[in-house]
Design an enzyme around this catalytic site. Sequence first.
Site: not given
Length: 467
Positions: A124, A147, A193
């Site tokens: 990403k 982010n 995660h």
Amino acid sequence: MSVVVTMYKDNTVAVVGLGKSGLSAARALKEGGADVLVWDDRADARDDAQKAGYQLAAPDTYDWSGDAPAALVLSPGIPLTHPQPHPAATAAGIHGIPVLGDVELLYRACPRARYIGITGTNGKSTTTALIGHILTSTNRTVEVGGNLGTPALDLAPLDADGIYVLEMSSYQLDLTHSVAFDSAILLNVTADHLDRHGGMDGYIAAKKRIFRNQGGETAAIVGVDDNHCDAVATALEDNGHTVIRLSVTQPVEYGVYIADGKLIDAMTDDPIAVLDLNDAPALPGLHNAQNIAAAYAATRREGLSPAEIRDGILTFPGLAHRLETVAVEDGIRFVNDSKATNAEATARALASFERIYWIAGGREKEGGYDVLRPYLPAVRKAFLIGEAADNMAAALSKSLEVEICGTLQRAVEQATALAMAEGVRGSAVLLSPACASFDQFPNFEIRGTAFTEAVADTLRHRREHRS
């Protein structure tokens, strides 16, 4: 000039978590006239915030059932639900107080701009940076962050002629409620995660939030080379979304794919070959081919021509800490892939080179290392560092030679010595840790910088020794 959030003027807002995005949110709210209360469980962060003029207030001192904050702004690193919600998030939920993130505040402050959102387990950041580069190269008004790099509220305010290109982590998506991305990209999903989302189903659900408010002229751009994302694409289509599929393994109708090393635009009834990927050396490997395909689809949606996009791809310099070549010596390439913090990301790096002296390790994540096995034949030797070194050695030693080095400096020295002794041009000394950095470094950026500095020191010493 940064974004100012005025919607909470003369109201109290609590900001919990004072990393980059939390401090950015506190600043934007305060400048917009809100009474901002801030808190962080770390004493040093509280001290810094107090010195900067912010009012400290622990969440357990709020009058949640009476004169409560109008909103709770939570930093992405603060647990919302798992493995255990932060007490502030629990209290806000009980009393019906909205829990927001900085991207949500950006969207409410700048609703007329266009928004491109990028998520996925891997790729990403590169995709976000590439989209921003392509749009900027054609003189669009663009702000890139989220982010990646700049916090959302530190970006410049944009109106209808501007485009925000935002990398969105699963944590950020959990805190984003009303954002309607004009183009929402889901690259891939692999285990990562999981502790923060209660397992794989929760993680996938968080990623899918990037599509939740889409409709009308918006597009869902989805990589369909893994089963999870393929199922997401099908479900979106069934619900009436415009879906653009991406693939690096097979042709896709009304999408973008890779065939014979070329980028194929099949978004219309007349597919065209746009780019030979060999002409883009800053973006090696199939994983970058997927990033290129996603960037192409998103920028075509913004009205760019295939030629404009091709030129933008060819001038992209690459992303720091992601397959970043930091030195070449005697035909040996030294590559900083510190951003590869899980095994899936490292698998993509190992697939990009034919002869590798691999530096790996750090703080382990869930999932193990089985995904790496198909790529280990390219590895001459692994040089292992950090907390994970013993476990990685046990998992990998049957497949390749390993050496436990402990520190990054030692690993660079040993890997360089072997690579130079064997002297095969085109080899790579590759830092691709497959682990988080937090055992030895504050973040992957500092780890990558330490690698670059260790390479420079090691090569300088070798030159001095030869002379």
